[in-house]
Design a protein around this motif. Structure first.
Motif: not given
Length: 571
Positions: A399-417
């Motif tokens: 969904d985000v890609k349809h609205r903004y230019a995303i560098d698909e080589t640099r997608i990351y995930a982080c989170g707590q617990s």
């Protein structure tokens, strides 16, 4: 006015699929808490349509009228409806006891409202209020357990008894395997006091809080407060965790009763601050309202539920229109998208480093038999049906890609617990999407025996941070590896070392509060970094966000199915 009791089986209530964290019941309820071996009652009001994780106010009312009569004739319940907040009222059961026992009762209610039996509050945004004789109880409670409350307001003259706990400190408590922790320390606290005059005992209480908040001598005022004392401007630290923001406010000439008109600016003042778990303390910080900070709320219909996320896109990113990195930041169990933006400050990192960050909200889960069906948890269950949150996250990214230019080589995930567990799940199940993963405070679900991955291809490097006192990650008696992690976490990490063919002996170094253990592959690329945070329980703090992006995410990318480390093949 109907007084209800909560049903023992909360699982009989249906969840609203359009608003997953909506309270399952509403009305005025009577609850009980045991303090000093005695059962005490208190009242909880849940406004219709109230959602979890909203601000929470615990009130010590006057003792010259029965509490139910006071509630019926005061503005508080209507105020709670308007503001959509949790509100709780102590029951003096006659006259307030000023020997400290009723202050302990108030602090025990603070603990009890976070049990998640009937609703979900957060310790970050719980405020104390006292009216009439209850003002002394609220003062005693806040002085004894200052580091747990996020703000205090009292209405009425104070006697010397208000200073009973000026030197006392509530004993720190290990609350077991729950997010709640009681550190109980003397620290800064935003306070506002209404009384006839700042003299005698009132002045001594004011001086106490001025000293506690390191207030400057200069006095300011505004339309509502005759005296406002700001903290001294000297700063010795970066304030990335604790912000020196606690004011002391005084309104003189007050001898009537608290009204909605009077309390409106008080509530605005109190809720500017939140208190978050951190390393060695609970840090007071200014509240980051997503909308005020420029984040936008988005929704998707997935598996019959309305799923949501906050999206932060820096203005510089919008103006440039070029592809930028994307970070998915995942909250913990019982949290929310809004609260985790506030707690993690990853939007501040995005602003300074030029990337887009998403704060998605988890699906739901029934945490205990007969318990709430809608505790927010990643990859939970509803009516024994598993919720696939990987599907939601991937659809959100598209969904985000349809609205903004995303560098698909640099997608990351982080989170707590629970968000850390979900981060690891994304790395395992969508390794083609994520260039790196940073689970904080958890790496796998200890309550489910999930087979260890036999392959992660292409490889996803891990950056695993947790507190040295984290009940979920650390086992002091049976812990394994150099950092004493629980056996199931050790098994996961050792499996990761095997999959990536990493050196068994980590490189080690310490920087500030974090001790690092770095595992290199054959190309000397740090495919697994473990960091233990000194004097921290089950928590995360903003500096983790900056460290994670600068020292880890920014070095990795993924192009044509290959992992790159600083532009070179990583494996």
């Amino acid at each position: 006015m109907e007084i209800k009791t909560f049903p023992e089986d909360m699982s009989v209530f249906e969840v609203n699929p359009a608003n997953l964290r909506e309270c399952l019941v509403s009305g005025l309820f009577k609850e009980t808490v045991t303090v000093n071996g005695r059962e005490r009652s208190f009242y909880t009001y849940l406004a219709p349509g109230l959602t979890y994780n909203r601000s929470c106010l615990i009130v010590a009312p006057p003792d010259d009228v029965p509490v139910e009569e006071y509630l019926e004739n005061s503005f508080w319940l209507e105020f709670a409806r308007k503001k959509k907040i949790f509100i709780h009222f102590l029951n003096p059961e006659g006259k307030w006891n000023l020997d400290g026992s009723d202050a302990d009762y108030m602090n025990k209610v603070y603990v009890q409202v976070q049990s998640r039996k009937y609703y979900v509050t957060m310790q970050d945004n719980i405020y104390a209020a006292g009216i009439g004789a209850g003002a002394q109880i609220a003062q005693q409670a806040a002085m004894k357990m200052t580091s747990e409350w996020s703000g205090l307001v009292t209405f009425g003259d104070l006697g010397e008894e208000a200073l009973l706990n000026a030197e006392a400190i509530q004993k720190s408590e290990n609350m077991g395997k729950v997010e709640l922790s009681i550190s109980a320390a003397k620290t800064q606290l935003p306070v506002w006091m209404f009384w006839p005059a700042n003299e005698g005992s009132n002045q001594r209480v004011c001086d106490y809080w001025k000293k506690q908040n390191d207030s400057a001598a200069e006095r300011f005022s505004n339309q509502e407060a005759d005296e406002i004392y700001f903290p001294v401007p000297v700063r010795k630290t970066s304030e990335i965790n604790e912000e020196k923001i606690a004011q002391v406010r005084v309104t003189n000439g007050f001898s009537g009763k608290a009204t909605e008109e009077i309390f409106e600016p008080v509530w605005k003042f109190l809720t500017m601050a939140r208190r978050h778990r951190c390393h060695g303390m609970k840090a007071l910080r200014g509240y980051k309202d997503p909308a005020a900070c420029g984040a936008t709320l988005h929704t998707l219909e997935v598996q019959g539920f309305t799923r949501l996320w906050y999206e932060y896109v820096p203005e510089q990113v919008k103006a440039a229109g070029k592809p930028v990195p994307l970070v998915v930041n995942l909250h913990g169990r019982g949290g929310s998208a809004e609260s985790f933006m506030d707690m993690s400050s990853m939007n501040c990192v995005a602003e300074e480093r030029g990337f887009i960050v998403l704060f998605p909200e988890a699906g739901i889960h029934q945490q205990r038999p007969g318990g709430l069906r809608n505790i927010l948890l990643w990859n939970g269950f509803y009516k024994e049906e598993k919720i696939d949150d990987v599907d939601f996250i991937l659809k959100m990214i598209e969904d985000v890609k349809h609205r903004y230019a995303i560098d698909e080589t640099r997608i990351y995930a982080c989170g707590q617990s629970s968000g850390g567990m979900m981060t690891s799940e994304l790395a395992i199940r969508a390794p083609q999407v994520f260039a790196a993963a940073a689970p904080w405070s958890a790496i796998k679900d200890p309550d489910h025996d999930v087979p260890l991955p036999t392959e992660i291809s292409p490889e996803v490097p891990y950056f695993f941070l947790f507190g040295e006192n984290d009940w979920l990650c650390v086992d002091r008696e049976k812990g394994e590896l150099e950092y004493h992690v629980a056996p199931d976490i050790a098994a996961f990490l050792e499996n990761l070392m095997e999959l990536y063919d990493l050196e068994k002996e980590p490189k080690r170094y310490t920087c500030g509060e974090i001790s690092y253990y770095v595992y290199l592959n054959k190309k000397k690329v740090p495919m697994l970094t473990v960091g233990t945070v000194k004097e921290m329980s089950h928590a995360n703090y903003p500096w983790e966000s900056f460290i994670t992006y600068d020292q880890f995410f920014a070095r990795f990318s993924k192009k044509d199915g290959k992992l790159l480390y600083m532009g070179e093949d990583a494996v």
